[in-house]
Design an enzyme around this catalytic site. Structure first.
Site, PDB file in Angstrom:
ATOM      1  N   TYR A 118      49.155  15.589 -84.507  1.00 28.00           N
ATOM      2  CA  TYR A 118      49.039  16.165 -83.154  1.00 28.00           C
ATOM      3  C   TYR A 118      47.616  16.155 -82.624  1.00 28.00           C
ATOM      4  O   TYR A 118      47.316  16.894 -81.694  1.00 28.00           O
ATOM      5  CB  TYR A 118      49.486  17.636 -83.123  1.00 28.00           C
ATOM      6  CG  TYR A 118      50.671  18.063 -83.923  1.00 28.00           C
ATOM      7  CD1 TYR A 118      51.960  17.640 -83.590  1.00 28.00           C
ATOM      8  CD2 TYR A 118      50.529  18.969 -84.972  1.00 28.00           C
ATOM      9  CE1 TYR A 118      53.055  18.096 -84.303  1.00 28.00           C
ATOM     10  CE2 TYR A 118      51.629  19.434 -85.678  1.00 28.00           C
ATOM     11  CZ  TYR A 118      52.891  18.988 -85.341  1.00 28.00           C
ATOM     12  OH  TYR A 118      53.964  19.449 -86.041  1.00 28.00           O
TER      13      TYR A 118
ATOM     14  N   CYS B 238      44.473   5.352 -96.906  1.00 28.93           N
ATOM     15  CA  CYS B 238      44.261   4.061 -96.247  1.00 28.93           C
ATOM     16  C   CYS B 238      44.950   4.020 -94.884  1.00 28.93           C
ATOM     17  O   CYS B 238      45.942   3.302 -94.705  1.00 28.93           O
ATOM     18  CB  CYS B 238      44.746   2.942 -97.158  1.00 28.93           C
ATOM     19  SG  CYS B 238      43.891   2.995 -98.729  1.00 28.93           S
TER      20      CYS B 238
END
Ligand code: PLP
Length: 427
Positions: A327, A355
């Site tokens: 968010y 990653c």
């Protein structure tokens, strides 16, 4: 550099330059338990609950902790012992409540996608109420209950179509959301449900969103729900309780949500003015009970200066603290030991080892840290550990509950064996 006061964290303070939660030095916990480590304050959780209890003094109310915010057994036990019920959204959450010593009769079951197996399990356990979210679910629950020779207590979640003025992903009470029954359909749906032999209509509920920092959406939703209560009762269907959901925000970054007691004093005045002051009430707070009671400790691994940005790489990541990636949420990040006066600072993005470029915990933070130093990510009691994953085969962190000067380990760090349990090689 250090937000002052620390946002919304009542039990968090520097003493002799060392960050303490209640009477425990957090650096000691980081050393003894390793990082990433979630640490919660019992006093902060009970203090947040007490604010609601003050607001409701003298009323018939059941506070149902919305446990998806933090569903660790040690946290559930604390709320069960304090008399709370629980708002659950899955069979797995029901099993956690029972394992932590919670009472089934104080459980309400929300969620748009309850399976028949979950309905059977909840009926067999004797939960207090199903918060039904659609017309289709009403018929399925009726059939499941009748097959079991049971009667399912229900409340229907109505969608009041008010704007909670929060992040769109955590807004739930607008027309375009998947939650609840449309306001215009509510009376007809109640009439349908009241005629089914496998159901007993108990109440009405709404939940308009999360991290709500204004009072107006609550007052608007209350008016809309009370209009429906009047219309439904005019059809001869009595509603024993009104459930106003959860959603009250916390201070992440100087946010100023109303205090729970002040908010409820206002809402109850409105309820009284409209003649519903004697009705049994339910509420479903999650974030506001636990969010600012917790921090996540992490160790600095590397400083990585760059041309356009400097990175501070830490050992906590998006799998531990998913809210920034999900968010763009803000969490304050502070050192466990205050730097010496005049120490050089750098503006850095605090990022994890995962990653993904979305793996950041904080952007453009002014810090003075070296590898081996520890940081605390604040407001990490809600929607952090409960949303944590094993992405990159990272074990989920350990959790500690602090009570005064005592620190209880309430969850061990997850091992690779824990993660691989249940997997099988095909040959
Ligand atoms: C998530 C949820 C809550 C709790 O919301 P918070 O913002 O954490 O208070 C309450 N009720 C329902 C139905 C929910 O889905």
């Amino acid at each position: 550099m250090i937000p002052s006061p620390l946002p919304g964290a009542p039990q968090l303070a520097y003493r002799d330059d060392a960050l303490h939660l209640e009477d425990v030095a957090l650096a000691d916990l980081a050393r003894s338990h390793g990082t990433p480590l979630y640490v919660y304050s019992k006093a902060a959780m009970l203090g947040a609950l007490a604010a609601y209890q003050r607001g409701f003094a003298g009323r018939e109310v059941q506070i149902c902790y919305a446990m998806k915010a933090n569903s660790t057994l040690g946290v559930l036990q604390l709320f069960a012992r304090a008399g709370c019920g629980f708002d659950i959204v899955s069979g797995g959450e029901l099993r956690r409540v029972l394992a932590a010593g919670g009472e089934a009769a104080k459980v309400i079951f929300s969620g748009v996608g309850k399976t028949q197996a979950e309905m059977r399990e909840a009926l067999a356990a004797g939960i207090g109420c199903f918060n039904v979210e659609s017309e289709a679910e009403i018929d399925v629950l009726d059939a499941v209950a009748r097959e079991m020779g049971a009667v399912a207590p229900i409340s229907i979640r109505v969608n009041p179509n008010v704007d909670p003025k929060t992040h769109p992903y955590i807004s739930t009470g607008l027309k375009g959301n998947k939650f609840g029954v449309a306001h215009e359909r509510a009376v007809a749906v109640y009439q349908h449900a009241a005629a089914l032999p496998g159901l007993r209509v108990l109440g009405i509920d709404c939940h308009i969103g999360s991290q709500i920092t204004e009072e107006t959406p609550y007052l608007d939703a209350m008016d809309r729900v009370l209009d429906l209560v009047a219309a439904i009762e005019a059809q001869g269907i009595r509603l024993h309780h009104i459930d106003f959901g959860g959603g009250l925000g916390i201070d992440y970054q100087g946010d100023t949500p109303p205090a729970a007691d002040a908010l409820w004093t206002r809402l109850l005045a409105r309820l009284d003015a409209r003649g519903y002051g004697q009705r049994k009430l339910l509420i479903e707070p999650g974030r506001s009970l636990v969010g600012n009671a917790g921090v996540c400790l992490t160790e600095v691994l590397y400083n990585k200066p760059g041309e356009s940005k400097n990175f501070c790489i830490v050992d906590a990541a998006m799998n531990d603290l998913p809210r920034p990636a999900m968010y763009q949420a803000y969490h304050a990040i502070v050192p466990l030991r205050l730097p010496a006066a005049g120490a050089a600072t750098t503006t850095v993005d605090v990022v994890g080892p995962v990653c993904e470029s979305g793996d950041w915990l904080g952007r453009d933070r002014v810090l003075s840290v070296r590898p081996g130093d520890h940081l605390a990510v604040l407001s990490a009691g809600a929607y952090c550990m409960s949303m944590a994953s094993n992405y990159n085969s990272r074990g989920r962190g350990a959790e500690v509950l602090v009570d005064g000067a005592v620190a209880h380990l309430i969850r061990q760090r997850e091992t690779s064996e824990d993660q691989m349990r249940g997997e099988r090689l095909p040959d």
